[in-house]
Design a protein around this motif. Structure first.
Motif, PDB file in Angstrom:
ATOM      1  N   GLN A 137       0.784  -1.208   0.130  1.00  0.00           N
ATOM      2  CA  GLN A 137       0.105   0.033   0.191  1.00  0.00           C
ATOM      3  C   GLN A 137       0.786   1.286   0.001  1.00  0.00           C
ATOM      4  OE1 GLN A 137      -3.384   0.439   2.486  1.00  0.00           O
ATOM      5  NE2 GLN A 137      -4.389  -1.271   1.900  1.00  0.00           N
ATOM      6  N   ALA A 138       1.961   1.284   0.591  1.00  0.00           N
ATOM      7  CA  ALA A 138       3.076   2.460   0.690  1.00  0.00           C
ATOM      8  C   ALA A 138       3.265   2.596  -0.706  1.00  0.00           C
ATOM      9  CB  ALA A 138       4.031   2.100   1.526  1.00  0.00           C
ATOM     10  N   ALA A 139       3.731   1.554  -1.532  1.00  0.00           N
ATOM     11  CA  ALA A 139       4.222   1.759  -3.018  1.00  0.00           C
ATOM     12  C   ALA A 139       2.992   2.655  -4.010  1.00  0.00           C
ATOM     13  CB  ALA A 139       4.505   0.590  -3.576  1.00  0.00           C
ATOM     14  N   ASP A 140       1.674   2.356  -3.611  1.00  0.00           N
ATOM     15  CA  ASP A 140       0.581   2.626  -4.233  1.00  0.00           C
ATOM     16  C   ASP A 140       0.210   4.003  -3.774  1.00  0.00           C
ATOM     17  OD1 ASP A 140       0.571   0.366  -5.734  1.00  0.00           O
ATOM     18  OD2 ASP A 140      -1.069  -0.641  -4.643  1.00  0.00           O
ATOM     19  N   ALA A 141       0.789   4.513  -2.657  1.00  0.00           N
ATOM     20  CA  ALA A 141       0.073   5.701  -2.072  1.00  0.00           C
ATOM     21  C   ALA A 141       0.493   6.907  -2.809  1.00  0.00           C
ATOM     22  CB  ALA A 141       0.572   5.734  -0.556  1.00  0.00           C
ATOM     23  N   VAL A 142      -0.213   8.009  -2.787  1.00  0.00           N
ATOM     24  CA  VAL A 142       0.381   9.317  -3.506  1.00  0.00           C
ATOM     25  C   VAL A 142       0.442  10.131  -2.006  1.00  0.00           C
ATOM     26  CG1 VAL A 142      -0.574  11.344  -4.751  1.00  0.00           C
ATOM     27  CG2 VAL A 142      -1.085   9.006  -5.261  1.00  0.00           C
ATOM     28  N   VAL A 143       1.470  11.115  -2.093  1.00  0.00           N
ATOM     29  CA  VAL A 143       1.991  11.845  -1.120  1.00  0.00           C
ATOM     30  C   VAL A 143       1.728  13.351  -1.475  1.00  0.00           C
ATOM     31  CG1 VAL A 143       3.960  12.404   0.301  1.00  0.00           C
ATOM     32  CG2 VAL A 143       3.540  10.181  -0.455  1.00  0.00           C
ATOM     33  N   LEU A 144       1.099  14.016  -0.626  1.00  0.00           N
ATOM     34  CA  LEU A 144       0.694  15.553  -0.681  1.00  0.00           C
ATOM     35  C   LEU A 144       1.379  16.213   0.243  1.00  0.00           C
ATOM     36  CD1 LEU A 144      -0.686  18.045  -2.065  1.00  0.00           C
ATOM     37  CD2 LEU A 144      -2.781  17.171  -0.969  1.00  0.00           C
ATOM     38  N   GLY A 145       2.360  16.992  -0.029  1.00  0.00           N
ATOM     39  CA  GLY A 145       3.033  17.912   1.153  1.00  0.00           C
ATOM     40  C   GLY A 145       2.356  19.344   1.030  1.00  0.00           C
ATOM     41  N   PHE A 146       2.469  19.909   2.308  1.00  0.00           N
ATOM     42  CA  PHE A 146       2.015  21.281   2.380  1.00  0.00           C
ATOM     43  C   PHE A 146       3.002  22.543   2.000  1.00  0.00           C
ATOM     44  CE2 PHE A 146      -1.233  18.817   4.688  1.00  0.00           C
ATOM     45  CZ  PHE A 146      -2.413  19.147   3.996  1.00  0.00           C
ATOM     46  N   ALA A 147       2.504  23.331   1.145  1.00  0.00           N
ATOM     47  CA  ALA A 147       3.511  24.502   1.041  1.00  0.00           C
ATOM     48  C   ALA A 147       3.454  25.669   2.259  1.00  0.00           C
ATOM     49  CB  ALA A 147       3.017  25.379  -0.338  1.00  0.00           C
ATOM     50  N   GLU A 148       4.296  26.314   2.690  1.00  0.00           N
ATOM     51  CA  GLU A 148       5.525  26.080   1.917  1.00  0.00           C
ATOM     52  C   GLU A 148       6.518  25.349   2.716  1.00  0.00           C
ATOM     53  OE1 GLU A 148       8.204  29.591   3.260  1.00  0.00           O
ATOM     54  OE2 GLU A 148       6.473  30.298   3.358  1.00  0.00           O
ATOM     55  N   THR A 149       6.384  24.945   4.254  1.00  0.00           N
ATOM     56  CA  THR A 149       7.158  24.267   4.800  1.00  0.00           C
ATOM     57  C   THR A 149       7.526  22.820   4.536  1.00  0.00           C
ATOM     58  OG1 THR A 149       5.376  23.919   6.461  1.00  0.00           O
ATOM     59  CG2 THR A 149       6.949  25.813   6.844  1.00  0.00           C
ATOM     60  N   ALA A 150       6.621  22.143   3.925  1.00  0.00           N
ATOM     61  CA  ALA A 150       6.390  20.734   3.691  1.00  0.00           C
ATOM     62  C   ALA A 150       6.665  20.509   2.353  1.00  0.00           C
ATOM     63  CB  ALA A 150       5.246  19.981   4.628  1.00  0.00           C
ATOM     64  N   THR A 151       7.259  21.205   1.608  1.00  0.00           N
ATOM     65  CA  THR A 151       7.322  21.065   0.137  1.00  0.00           C
ATOM     66  C   THR A 151       8.565  19.843  -0.114  1.00  0.00           C
ATOM     67  OG1 THR A 151       8.814  22.928  -0.335  1.00  0.00           O
ATOM     68  CG2 THR A 151       6.473  23.237  -0.644  1.00  0.00           C
ATOM     69  N   GLY A 152       9.504  20.173   0.617  1.00  0.00           N
ATOM     70  CA  GLY A 152      10.547  19.189   0.525  1.00  0.00           C
ATOM     71  C   GLY A 152      10.384  18.161   1.501  1.00  0.00           C
ATOM     72  N   LEU A 153       9.892  18.444   2.593  1.00  0.00           N
ATOM     73  CA  LEU A 153       9.297  17.157   3.469  1.00  0.00           C
ATOM     74  C   LEU A 153       8.451  16.010   2.907  1.00  0.00           C
ATOM     75  CD1 LEU A 153       9.572  15.890   6.439  1.00  0.00           C
ATOM     76  CD2 LEU A 153       7.746  17.401   7.031  1.00  0.00           C
ATOM     77  N   GLY A 154       7.606  16.635   2.230  1.00  0.00           N
ATOM     78  CA  GLY A 154       6.674  15.598   1.257  1.00  0.00           C
ATOM     79  C   GLY A 154       7.431  14.586   0.473  1.00  0.00           C
ATOM     80  N   LEU A 155       8.300  15.438  -0.502  1.00  0.00           N
ATOM     81  CA  LEU A 155       9.167  14.560  -1.195  1.00  0.00           C
ATOM     82  C   LEU A 155      10.111  13.432  -0.427  1.00  0.00           C
ATOM     83  CD1 LEU A 155      10.145  16.840  -4.104  1.00  0.00           C
ATOM     84  CD2 LEU A 155       7.938  15.372  -3.800  1.00  0.00           C
ATOM     85  N   THR A 156      10.466  14.018   0.549  1.00  0.00           N
ATOM     86  CA  THR A 156      11.450  13.181   1.295  1.00  0.00           C
ATOM     87  C   THR A 156      10.673  11.905   2.066  1.00  0.00           C
ATOM     88  OG1 THR A 156      12.815  14.895   1.794  1.00  0.00           O
ATOM     89  CG2 THR A 156      13.294  13.049   3.207  1.00  0.00           C
ATOM     90  N   VAL A 157       9.272  12.136   2.575  1.00  0.00           N
ATOM     91  CA  VAL A 157       8.661  11.260   3.110  1.00  0.00           C
ATOM     92  C   VAL A 157       8.267  10.172   1.912  1.00  0.00           C
ATOM     93  CG1 VAL A 157       6.015  10.823   3.974  1.00  0.00           C
ATOM     94  CG2 VAL A 157       7.680  12.528   5.078  1.00  0.00           C
TER      95      VAL A 157
END
Length: 858
Positions: A95-115
């Motif tokens: 399920q993690a492989a199939d999950a889409v990740v959405l990070g919140f601007a502005e503070t979590a733009t990089g964090l979202g991609l890292t997660v």
């Protein structure tokens, strides 16, 4: 289904270790505002500051986000990937492989991609944005009521990214009330309902009412919402927190500017060499394909930065003083600068102190106190807004809050324009250089104007470098992603299920050149061996008889080695590894390993063939395809045999930038003792080494040439359909596979014995090659090809100089002796040879080095 909310958190210990005597960076606010922070791990991840925002008095300042507090980039990356690993643990790998990740601007733009990276998401990641992009249709929008800038836009290049059936993971640095999460989920659920959402944050500080509100919201939706955090606790606030916070800001808001530097720093531009068409972040989507392309380009970009800064590499002699460098991203542009900073940190290896942070639009009070999280502040006009090209002459001073007894009045921040931006904890922090990383939309006159970001940084650091990343905007004519894998019979003579080729079909392109011309060009440095193809050797009837005789006599021995290496892979990399053979010598072995798993274990293992080129690395577009369809940790790279270990080293070096892949090679035979996963370490004849394409699915060796292979293409190869009459590819595989049943027990015993043995590579083969190079005055180990397989390649595809053979070697060398006789190459027998034979390429080859008969000079 019934709606539900589940909470998951773990104690965090990330961040730079604090000095035992250093106060917590929330002490100042806690004492004056009456704020109390409770919960395990909270103080390790957070400090406190005061906002200049009437909606909220306090700011939780993350020490591991890389936004307000400069931090080691490896610490920032580790915190995000650890949070992603927590999500993966919750969801399970599938399920993690199939999950889409959405990070919140502005503070979590990089964090979202890292997660997303830490989760192993193959669906991709997106972050919200506050920058409208006219060329991209808006998928949706939502509000963040308490924020300084409330509106968020969703601008995916592919709207289908947010319309899948897998979980949606929403990522923010802090989960304080859950209101923004509810707003976001409500908007997305109305457009495309799904059953499961996960909220991932570095810290979860919600109170009981907020937790209950999210539970009720999930029940109303009929969806499951999980919450995952590195640390969870509470922020206890006094009832009059807004009034007390406003009073503190008013009291400490007028502050003296720090003393100007004796000399203003220089401002220079550095070219990164950013890959064409690579997104600068997740504003329009960022998936495994983009991740692989970025990772492949990072070492070269870090090298350019290090050269421009004059930084030593990790292997250089230690400098007298360690330089301190900040890599500064700009607002939503966080992930690319973070990964650049990580690559720079890795390159310098402790020879420089690298830190990472970004600018922000959040106004925060600065107080120069060790118990306060925001020590200094710079305020400057925004440089990425539609009107940023105006003549930005308004200068805003550096500000540092000091003790009230010594402060002097300054214009209040209430007079700042709404488009002002800030950078914290940079002025007065002793940085020797600051590398500003912005995108091309932000590279405006306002950035360079007096009072702009570059100007202010030059006032507090000796050197400022500007690195501009091209702003990515999806275009209607954007190149398509790499094509689907190729299969037989359209490409190769193997059965379609035997192997999927991650190659570009160059069958109609004339690529062959005479062997002598190729050798001269390669040794003269005018061409790379992968830029052309040798003329395919057409075996004589006598040579074909040798091949069939060798296959008949060695098939059972070969089958047992196939079984041994496959059983080892299944035991150590199971339960369902993905076989990826190195085209083309590794592909027959990969086909055999797949057949062993299916025939003896009932396992249907995926098998791909990819290109790796000595000196140029592995095909990163092929890696991207693999990462988009499989967990990289399941990939097992397969080759036929090792010689001196050059490809083993090439693979390890190529995968150093892609840590999710295991940089190890599984081979049938390892006579050079270069790998730990093998079927045997004996140097014996593998009949597939006797021929070229006619035993490898009629596929040529791989080609990498800039005029033929574009940035989005797989490496290329040819399918020699015209050689079908001489093809023995399937005959070879079928003959060996016919012995699987009789050798199965022996192979299982061999694998068990190897599991208990010390298989640490000794690299004895590499040392032997160096000794041969010195003894024969060759001076280039690339011209020495040890082992039966490599020697055969020399005779078939290069200009051989001589063959060294172990005295007494029998039928394993019959084909080598025949080829040597046909090419007029001497065979020298020796008693001191760790291999059965070694092929030496002519070390100083020009076409003048051949005789009138065309045979190689002795």
């Amino acid at each position: 289904m019934n709606g539900s909310v589940r909470e998951h958190s773990s104690q965090a210990t990330g961040g730079d270790p604090a000095q035992p005597s250093a106060p917590w960076s929330g002490t100042w606010v806690a004492e004056r505002l009456g704020v109390r922070l409770t919960g395990d791990g909270m103080r390790q991840l957070l400090g406190l500051a005061l906002r200049r925002n009437p909606k909220r008095a306090h700011l939780l300042v993350s020490t591991v986000l890389g936004k307000h507090v400069p931090q080691r980039p490896s610490v920032v990356l580790e915190a995000g990937t650890r949070l992603g690993a927590r999500v993966r643990e919750l969801l399970g790998a599938g399920q993690a492989a199939d999950a889409v990740v959405l990070g919140f601007a502005e503070t979590a733009t990089g964090l979202g991609l890292t997660v997303a990276y830490g989760m192993g998401s193959r669906a991709g990641a997106l972050h919200s944005t506050r920058r409208a992009v006219a060329e991209v249709a808006q998928f949706g929008a939502f509000e963040e009521e308490h924020s300084h800038a409330t509106s968020h836009l969703l601008l995916p290049k592919d709207p289908g990214l947010l319309r899948g059936d897998g979980p949606l993971v929403l990522v923010d640095d802090e989960l304080s009330t859950g209101r923004t999460v509810r707003n976001t989920i409500a908007a997305l659920h109305a457009a495309h309902p799904r059953q499961r959402y996960v909220v991932a944050a570095l810290v979860d500080t919600r109170g009981g009412d907020d937790v209950a509100e999210l539970e009720k919201f999930a029940a109303d939706l009929g969806a499951r919402i999980d919450v995952v955090a590195l640390a969870a606790g509470r922020v206890r606030l006094p009832a009059d927190v807004l009034e007390r916070g406003s009073a503190l800001v008013a009291r400490h808001g007028g502050t003296p500017a720090p003393a100007p530097a004796a000399e203003r720093g220089t401002v220079e531009r550095v070219e990164l060499g950013w890959p064409a068409g690579l997104p600068d972040g997740g504003r329009h989507g960022f998936g495994p394909r983009e991740q692989i392309r970025l990772e492949a380009a990072l070492p070269a970009m870090a090298a350019r930065l290090a050269d421009a800064l004059g930084l030593p590499a990790s292997g250089d002699s230690a400098p007298g003083e360690v330089p301190r460098v900040l890599v500064l991203g700009t607002e939503e542009l966080m992930y690319a600068p973070l990964r650049l900073a990580c690559a720079l940190e890795e390159r310098t290896g402790g020879r420089a102190e690298i830190r990472f942070s970004t600018t922000t639009r959040s106004p925060v009070l600065a107080v120069d106190d060790p118990g306060y999280a925001i020590r200094t502040a710079l305020r400057f006009p925004a440089h990425d807004t539609p009107d940023a090209t105006r003549d930005a002459t308004r200068t805003t001073a550096s500000t540092t809050a000091a003790d009230p007894a010594t402060e002097t009045a300054q214009p209040p921040v209430a007079g700042a324009a709404p488009e002002d931006r800030y950078v914290y904890n940079v002025a007065g922090q002793g940085f020797d250089a600051v590398v500003v990383v912005t995108d091309s939309v932000g590279d405006t006159p306002a950035l360079h104007a007096p009072g702009g970001l570059l100007d202010q940084l030059a006032g507090c650091t000796p050197a400022v470098l500007l690195a501009v990343v091209p702003s990515y905007v999806p275009a209607p004519d954007e190149p398509a992603p790499p094509p689907a894998p190729l299969h037989g019979p359209a490409f190769s003579s193997y059965d379609p299920e035997d192997v999927a080729w991650l190659l570009r079909d160059l069958s109609d392109v004339p690529l062959e050149a005479p062997t002598e011309e190729r050798e001269e060009a390669i040794q003269a440095g005018g061409a790379h061996y992968a830029e052309s193809l040798p003329v395919e050797y057409q075996p004589s009837p006598e040579y074909q008889r040798l091949f069939h005789s060798a296959l008949e006599s060695s098939a059972a021995r070969l089958a047992r080695a196939v079984g041994t290496v496959t059983e080892t892979v299944l035991a150590e990399r199971g339960p369902r590894p993905v076989l990826v053979s190195l085209a083309r010598a590794g592909t027959p072995v990969g086909v055999l390993m797949r057949r062993w798993a299916r025939q003896t274990r009932g396992l249907d293992l995926p098998h791909y063939a990819v290109s790796i080129v000595r000196g140029r690395g592995i095909d990163t577009n092929a890696l991207a395809h693999l990462a988009a369809h499989h967990d990289p940790a399941d990939i097992v790279f397969v080759d036929g045999w090792t010689g001196k270990g050059a490809i083993t080293r090439e693979l390890a070096q190529a995968l150093a930038a892609h840590p999710r892949f295991v940089p190890e090679l599984a081979v049938l035979a390892d006579p050079g003792s270069c790998v730990s996963t093998f079927g045997t370490r004996e140097d014996f004849l593998i009949p597939s080494a006797c021929l070229n394409s006619t035993v490898s699915g009629l596929i040529s060796r791989t080609v990498l040439r800039a005029d033929l292979i574009g940035p989005h293409d797989f490496h290329g190869a040819k399918f020699y359909r015209e050689l079908a009459g001489n093809d023995v590819s399937r005959h070879f595989v079928d003959t060996v596979a016919a012995h699987f049943t009789e050798v199965r027990d022996g192979a299982v015993r061999d694998a068990a014995a190897l599991a208990a043995a010390d298989r640490t590579p000794t690299w004895a083969g590499w040392r032997a090659v160096e000794e041969i190079s010195e003894a024969y005055g060759i001076g280039d180990v690339n011209l020495i090809k040890p082992g039966v397989g490599e020697t055969t390649r020399v005779l078939l595809r290069r200009v051989p100089w001589r063959i060294l053979a172990r005295r007494g070697a029998g039928a394993d060398l019959d084909h080598v002796r025949l080829l040597a006789e046909q090419r007029g190459v001497p065979v020298e027998e020796t008693d001191e040879l760790p291999y059965t034979c070694v092929g030496l390429i002519h070390p100083r080859y020009t076409r003048g080095a051949t005789g009138a008969d065309g045979k190689a000079a002795r």
